[in-house]
Design an enzyme around this catalytic site. Structure first.
Site, PDB file in Angstrom:
ATOM      1  N   TYR A  43      50.810  46.310  34.393  1.00 64.43           N
ATOM      2  CA  TYR A  43      50.119  45.316  35.216  1.00 64.43           C
ATOM      3  C   TYR A  43      50.696  43.931  34.965  1.00 64.43           C
ATOM      4  O   TYR A  43      50.966  43.174  35.914  1.00 64.43           O
ATOM      5  CB  TYR A  43      48.626  45.347  34.885  1.00 64.43           C
ATOM      6  CG  TYR A  43      47.808  44.248  35.513  1.00 64.43           C
ATOM      7  CD1 TYR A  43      47.595  44.192  36.889  1.00 64.43           C
ATOM      8  CD2 TYR A  43      47.226  43.255  34.719  1.00 64.43           C
ATOM      9  CE1 TYR A  43      46.844  43.181  37.462  1.00 64.43           C
ATOM     10  CE2 TYR A  43      46.468  42.245  35.280  1.00 64.43           C
ATOM     11  CZ  TYR A  43      46.280  42.215  36.651  1.00 64.43           C
ATOM     12  OH  TYR A  43      45.529  41.196  37.218  1.00 64.43           O
ATOM     13  N   GLU A  65      37.283  40.533  39.855  1.00 67.73           N
ATOM     14  CA  GLU A  65      37.031  39.530  38.813  1.00 67.73           C
ATOM     15  C   GLU A  65      35.524  39.417  38.561  1.00 67.73           C
ATOM     16  O   GLU A  65      35.087  39.235  37.429  1.00 67.73           O
ATOM     17  CB  GLU A  65      37.604  38.175  39.220  1.00 67.73           C
ATOM     18  CG  GLU A  65      39.126  38.090  39.238  1.00 67.73           C
ATOM     19  CD  GLU A  65      39.764  38.130  37.860  1.00 67.73           C
ATOM     20  OE1 GLU A  65      39.036  38.063  36.838  1.00 67.73           O
ATOM     21  OE2 GLU A  65      41.004  38.240  37.793  1.00 67.73           O
ATOM     22  N   TRP A  73      39.251  43.415  31.056  1.00 69.86           N
ATOM     23  CA  TRP A  73      40.017  43.652  32.272  1.00 69.86           C
ATOM     24  C   TRP A  73      40.611  45.058  32.266  1.00 69.86           C
ATOM     25  O   TRP A  73      40.770  45.684  33.326  1.00 69.86           O
ATOM     26  CB  TRP A  73      41.107  42.608  32.427  1.00 69.86           C
ATOM     27  CG  TRP A  73      41.910  42.825  33.674  1.00 69.86           C
ATOM     28  CD1 TRP A  73      43.214  43.185  33.769  1.00 69.86           C
ATOM     29  CD2 TRP A  73      41.435  42.727  35.035  1.00 69.86           C
ATOM     30  NE1 TRP A  73      43.587  43.322  35.089  1.00 69.86           N
ATOM     31  CE2 TRP A  73      42.515  43.046  35.886  1.00 69.86           C
ATOM     32  CE3 TRP A  73      40.190  42.408  35.604  1.00 69.86           C
ATOM     33  CZ2 TRP A  73      42.394  43.055  37.275  1.00 69.86           C
ATOM     34  CZ3 TRP A  73      40.072  42.417  36.987  1.00 69.86           C
ATOM     35  CH2 TRP A  73      41.163  42.731  37.810  1.00 69.86           C
TER      36      TRP A  73
END
Length: 214
Positions: A43, A65, A73
Site C-alpha cells: 500500500y 478514513e 489502518w
C-alpha cells in the site's frame, strides 16, 4: 550514564540513511510502519500519497478514513475488499439511496466495521457528495484546501496530526453536511491522497506523487 551501543546496533545505525527510515530486504528505505507487513508495504509503495482526483475515489477514501477512526489502518486495509462489496463500490449515487434495510444489512456483515454511526455517516456523506456537484464536485472541493507548503519530516515524530488546512477542510465539509470528518481524520486523508507529502525525507517514496518536489 548510558550504555555504549552494541556492535550490532552500530552496524544497524550505519546502514540507515537517516534515523527515520528502515531499509527493507529489497534495499529500499521506508518508515517503520510500512517496513514489515507485506500489505502495508505494498500500500505504501503503490498507493499511499498518490493523488486521488475523482469523485468516487475521494468519497471512498473519506468513508474509509471515517471507519478507521479508533482503529488501525491495517484493519481497514484488510477489510477494504469487503467494504467495497458491501457499499456497492462506494458509488455515491447508490449509497445515497440506502435505507434502514441497508443499514441492517451492513450491521450484519462481519467483513466490515459494524458501527451504526459510521455506517449512517457513509450514507449521509454520499448524499452530501451528490449535493456538492453543484459546487464543482467533491474532489475539487477537497483539493482546494491544498497548502502552499508541505511538511518535510525526517523522523516519524516530526509528522503533524492536523494542520490549519485540515481544520478548515473539516469545517467546510461539515458545513456541507458531511459527518465523521474531524481535522485529524482530514489530515490523514490529505496525506493519503497526495494533497500534502509526509513521506519521510529519506524514504524512496518522497516526492513520488508529482504534486510536491522531493
Amino acid at each position: 550514564m548510558t550504555d555504549a551501543p552494541t556492535a550490532e546496533q552500530s552496524a544497524l545505525d550505519a546502514a540507515q540513511p537517516d534515523p527515520g527510515v528502515v531499509i527493507g530486504e529489497d534495499g529500499l528505505p521506508r518508515p517503520a510502519w510500512a517496513s514489515v507487513d507485506p500489505l502495508l508495504r505494498d500500500y505504501y509503495d503503490t498507493e499511499w500519497g498518490m493523488p486521488v482526483r475523482d469523485e468516487q475515489g475521494m468519497y471512498e477514501r473519506i468513508s474509509l478514513e471515517a471507519f478507521q477512526a479508533g482503529l488501525s489502518w491495517a484493519t481497514i486495509l484488510r477489510k477494504r475488499p469487503a467494504f467495497r462489496a458491501a457499499f456497492d463500490g462506494f458509488a455515491p449515487d447508490v449509497v445515497a439511496g440506502y435505507g434502514d434495510s441497508d443499514v441492517e444489512r451492513l450491521l450484519a456483515d462481519p467483513g466490515i466495521v459494524r458501527n451504526s454511526a459510521k455506517i449512517r455517516a457513509a450514507i449521509t456523506n454520499a448524499q452530501a457528495t451528490i449535493r456538492l456537484r453543484d459546487k464543482g464536485g467533491l474532489a475539487d472541493f477537497v483539493w482546494s484546501f491544498q497548502p502552499d507548503v508541505t511538511p518535510e519530516p525526517v523522523t516519524f515524530d516530526q509528522i503533524p496530526t492536523r494542520s490549519p488546512e485540515s481544520e478548515a477542510l473539516s469545517k467546510a465539509l461539515r458545513t456541507e453536511g458531511f459527518a465523521f470528518v474531524g481535522p485529524t481524520t482530514m489530515f490523514a486523508l490529505m496525506e493519503a491522497i497526495g494533497i500534502i507529502d509526509t513521506h519521510l525525507i529519506g524514504s524512496h517514496r518522497r516526492g513520488s506523487s508529482g504534486v510536491w518536489p522531493k
